[in-house]
Design a protein around this motif. Structure first.
Motif, PDB file in Angstrom:
ATOM      1  N   PHE A 144     -35.856   6.500  25.452  1.00  0.00           N
ATOM      2  CA  PHE A 144     -35.830   6.109  26.856  1.00  0.00           C
ATOM      3  C   PHE A 144     -36.459   4.722  26.986  1.00  0.00           C
ATOM      4  CE2 PHE A 144     -37.610   7.146  31.335  1.00  0.00           C
ATOM      5  CZ  PHE A 144     -36.424   6.714  31.930  1.00  0.00           C
ATOM      6  N   VAL A 145     -35.768   3.850  27.722  1.00  0.00           N
ATOM      7  CA  VAL A 145     -36.276   2.491  27.962  1.00  0.00           C
ATOM      8  C   VAL A 145     -36.493   2.326  29.462  1.00  0.00           C
ATOM      9  CG1 VAL A 145     -35.749   0.018  27.783  1.00  0.00           C
ATOM     10  CG2 VAL A 145     -35.081   1.576  25.936  1.00  0.00           C
ATOM     11  N   ILE A 146     -37.617   1.717  29.842  1.00  0.00           N
ATOM     12  CA  ILE A 146     -37.927   1.446  31.246  1.00  0.00           C
ATOM     13  C   ILE A 146     -38.067  -0.069  31.388  1.00  0.00           C
ATOM     14  CG2 ILE A 146     -39.640   1.760  33.088  1.00  0.00           C
ATOM     15  CD1 ILE A 146     -40.414   4.417  31.570  1.00  0.00           C
ATOM     16  N   VAL A 147     -37.256  -0.662  32.264  1.00  0.00           N
ATOM     17  CA  VAL A 147     -37.315  -2.116  32.449  1.00  0.00           C
ATOM     18  C   VAL A 147     -38.175  -2.415  33.673  1.00  0.00           C
ATOM     19  CG1 VAL A 147     -35.987  -4.229  32.795  1.00  0.00           C
ATOM     20  CG2 VAL A 147     -35.028  -2.371  31.416  1.00  0.00           C
ATOM     21  N   ALA A 156     -34.895  -1.270  20.851  1.00  0.00           N
ATOM     22  CA  ALA A 156     -34.921   0.144  21.245  1.00  0.00           C
ATOM     23  C   ALA A 156     -34.287   1.006  20.155  1.00  0.00           C
ATOM     24  CB  ALA A 156     -34.192   0.331  22.578  1.00  0.00           C
ATOM     25  N   ALA A 157     -33.168   0.538  19.614  1.00  0.00           N
ATOM     26  CA  ALA A 157     -32.478   1.309  18.575  1.00  0.00           C
ATOM     27  C   ALA A 157     -33.330   1.380  17.306  1.00  0.00           C
ATOM     28  CB  ALA A 157     -31.118   0.673  18.275  1.00  0.00           C
ATOM     29  N   VAL A 189     -28.782  -1.849  27.140  1.00  0.00           N
ATOM     30  CA  VAL A 189     -29.454  -0.702  26.513  1.00  0.00           C
ATOM     31  C   VAL A 189     -28.570   0.544  26.639  1.00  0.00           C
ATOM     32  CG1 VAL A 189     -31.465   0.831  26.668  1.00  0.00           C
ATOM     33  CG2 VAL A 189     -31.767  -1.662  26.867  1.00  0.00           C
ATOM     34  N   ARG A 190     -28.022   0.762  27.830  1.00  0.00           N
ATOM     35  CA  ARG A 190     -27.167   1.945  28.039  1.00  0.00           C
ATOM     36  C   ARG A 190     -25.920   1.890  27.162  1.00  0.00           C
ATOM     37  NH1 ARG A 190     -29.477   2.100  33.431  1.00  0.00           N
ATOM     38  NH2 ARG A 190     -28.213   0.326  34.113  1.00  0.00           N
ATOM     39  N   GLU A 191     -25.370   0.672  26.999  1.00  0.00           N
ATOM     40  CA  GLU A 191     -24.173   0.541  26.149  1.00  0.00           C
ATOM     41  C   GLU A 191     -24.471   0.962  24.714  1.00  0.00           C
ATOM     42  OE1 GLU A 191     -22.842  -3.486  26.773  1.00  0.00           O
ATOM     43  OE2 GLU A 191     -22.362  -2.965  28.865  1.00  0.00           O
ATOM     44  N   ARG A 192     -25.738   0.870  24.327  1.00  0.00           N
ATOM     45  CA  ARG A 192     -26.154   1.295  22.994  1.00  0.00           C
ATOM     46  C   ARG A 192     -26.384   2.811  22.953  1.00  0.00           C
ATOM     47  NH1 ARG A 192     -28.095  -2.496  19.208  1.00  0.00           N
ATOM     48  NH2 ARG A 192     -27.435  -4.106  20.642  1.00  0.00           N
ATOM     49  N   GLY A 193     -26.122   3.495  24.077  1.00  0.00           N
ATOM     50  CA  GLY A 193     -26.255   4.954  24.097  1.00  0.00           C
ATOM     51  C   GLY A 193     -27.680   5.430  24.323  1.00  0.00           C
ATOM     52  N   ILE A 194     -28.546   4.544  24.834  1.00  0.00           N
ATOM     53  CA  ILE A 194     -29.949   4.918  25.058  1.00  0.00           C
ATOM     54  C   ILE A 194     -30.206   4.987  26.569  1.00  0.00           C
ATOM     55  CG2 ILE A 194     -32.366   4.241  24.652  1.00  0.00           C
ATOM     56  CD1 ILE A 194     -31.295   2.659  22.180  1.00  0.00           C
ATOM     57  N   ASP A 195     -30.844   6.059  27.034  1.00  0.00           N
ATOM     58  CA  ASP A 195     -31.150   6.198  28.459  1.00  0.00           C
ATOM     59  C   ASP A 195     -32.058   5.058  28.893  1.00  0.00           C
ATOM     60  OD1 ASP A 195     -29.744   8.539  28.506  1.00  0.00           O
ATOM     61  OD2 ASP A 195     -31.506   9.857  28.458  1.00  0.00           O
TER      62      ASP A 195
END
Ligand code: AMP
Ligand code: GLY
Length: 427
Positions: free
Chosen positions: A65-68, A58-59, A82-88
């Protein structure tokens, strides 16, 4: 918005299709994807269970924005990574996904929040199992506590079969090492099943339209349980107040309880319901979009998808405009491979896809287990292979279109049900 979808089934194809039609989405990626998704998104190989690998991807893509899609990465904590990497990211935390990952946990949440569900026992020993089976009597409902890809539930009138499955779940007799498993034994719920999805940011709940799934492999609900052989929406037979009632008695109390416990659930809350003679009961919760119900629900959703899911992921659902829906109906029919759900054969060629795409603008084929072979042909690569999806002014019309397309598609050894939405379309 640059979007990355994680997963590679027909559900993810449906998500990608809707996202590709959303003007807000400027660039669409999917990992690992499949041969159909490749037509609307750029594919990337990834181990979907590896949070660091997904976050790295993602980075590196610069995704906003990532959708799982599937449950296994959610239960493995991929959305957290993913969120810990600062990505919604759209998808609940590992702790909140336990609502699907552990049936015992789901029962506990329902008990604390007063959500109606089947009475149940959580058992870890043969003695407890016998007490529970005896307490409810036949038909017996025996559920492996953990994720089992649709294979953990046995519903049977036969005591010996029920007992054997329960013992296998707890790992007795005798389990070599490791912790004992848990098994949930519960009362049988009669009545039709409904799948109701809600998008939630952990506080506000936005229900989607209900759908019905066909879980058994063969017509007339015969044969083994599967991931789902077809679906339709809307449900003409359902009480018009059903969605409001489930929001009030099931969805909101569950979301409130998880927030109260300090593990808010933000993502897609899927309530599998039985409409029993004594009222609505929860059969199960899932922590993600259902497959194949998503195929028909998204076929009817007019609100652009990316903005809705991003609002849920960022705590901004309060005040979100009312969702818009098509007035019509949608039906999806799953084409499965030879020997699905047992040990599906893969590598069989699929023909007729291009012809279907050209013939009817109300029909499209969503891919599940497919891949492009070296010679460019599309071949099967999993148990559920295709979700043939059609829309129409009513269920009868959508159903007719879907089956006309199914008849044009050839998958060697493949099978499908011929009665998806048949009863509802008559009504
Ligand atoms: P689950 O994985 O919990 O959704 O269960 C798979 C399927 O088993 C459901 O879709 C139902 O058809 C059936 N099932 C599960 N629990 C019950 C129950 N308590 N009573 C009747 N059928 C059930
Ligand atoms: N269609 C059932 C599920 O997604 O679990």
């Amino acid at each position: 918005m640059k979007v990355l979808v994680i997963g590679g089934g027909a559900r993810e194809h449906a998500l990608c299709r809707s996202l590709s039609l959303d003007p807000e989405v400027t660039s669409l990626h999917c990992a690992p994807g499949n041969a159909g998704i490749a037509e609307v998104a750029e594919l990337h190989p990834v181990d979907a269970l590896d949070g660091a690998a997904v976050a790295d991807l993602a980075a590196s893509l610069g995704a906003d924005f990532v959708i799982v899609g599937p449950e296994a990465p959610l239960v493995a904590g991929v959305a957290d990574a993913v969120r810990e990497r600062g990505i919604d990211c759209f998808g609940p935390s590992r702790e909140a996904a336990a609502l699907e990952g552990s049936k015992a946990f789901a029962k506990d949440v329902m008990a604390s929040s007063g959500v109606p569900t089947a009475r149940s026992y959580v058992c870890t020993t043969p003695e407890e199992i016998d007490v529970a089976l005896d307490a409810f009597g036949a038909p017996y409902v025996v559920k492996d506590d953990g994720l089992a890809a649709g294979k953990g539930v046995v519903v049977t009138g036969d005591l010996a079969t029920a007992r054997a499955h329960a013992l296998a779940c707890v790992g007795a007799p005798p389990r070599p090492s490791g912790p004992r498993g848990r098994v949930v034994i519960e009362e049988f719920l009669d009545g039709p099943e409904v799948s109701l999805f809600a998008v939630t940011d952990g506080e506000t709940v936005v229900p989607l339209q209900p759908a019905q799934d066909f879980k058994r492999a063969l017509d007339a609900d015969e044969g083994p349980n599967t991931g789902g052989m077809g679906a339709y929406s809307p449900l003409p037979w359902a009480d018009p107040t059903l969605v409001d009632e489930v929001e009030r008695t099931v969805l909101q109390p569950t979301v409130d309880e998880l927030r109260r416990r300090g593990t808010p659930f933000a993502g897609l809350l899927y309530a599998g319901l039985a409409i029993t003679s004594r009222g609505v009961r929860v059969i199960e919760f899932n922590a993600r979009f259902g497959d194949p119900e998503t195929q028909v629900v998204l076929a009817r959703l007019r609100t652009p998808l990316a903005g809705l899911l991003r609002a849920a992921a960022t705590g901004q659902l309060a005040g979100f405009p009312a969702l818009r829906w098509s007035e019509g109906a949608a039906v999806t029919v799953v084409i499965a491979s030879y020997n699905y759900p047992d040990t599906p054969r893969t590598g069989d060629p699929i023909t007729g896809l291009a012809e279907v795409a050209e013939k009817d603008e109300h029909v499209y084929v969503l891919h599940a287990g497919t891949r492009a072979a070296d010679d460019g042909r599309i071949v099967s690569a999993g148990g559920r292979v295709l979700s043939v999806t059609a829309t129409g002014s009513d269920l009868a019309k959508a159903r007719e279109r879907a089956y006309r397309a199914v008849d044009r598609i050839e998958l060697e050894g493949g099978h499908h049900r011929t009665d998806i939405a048949a009863k509802a379309a008559e009504g």
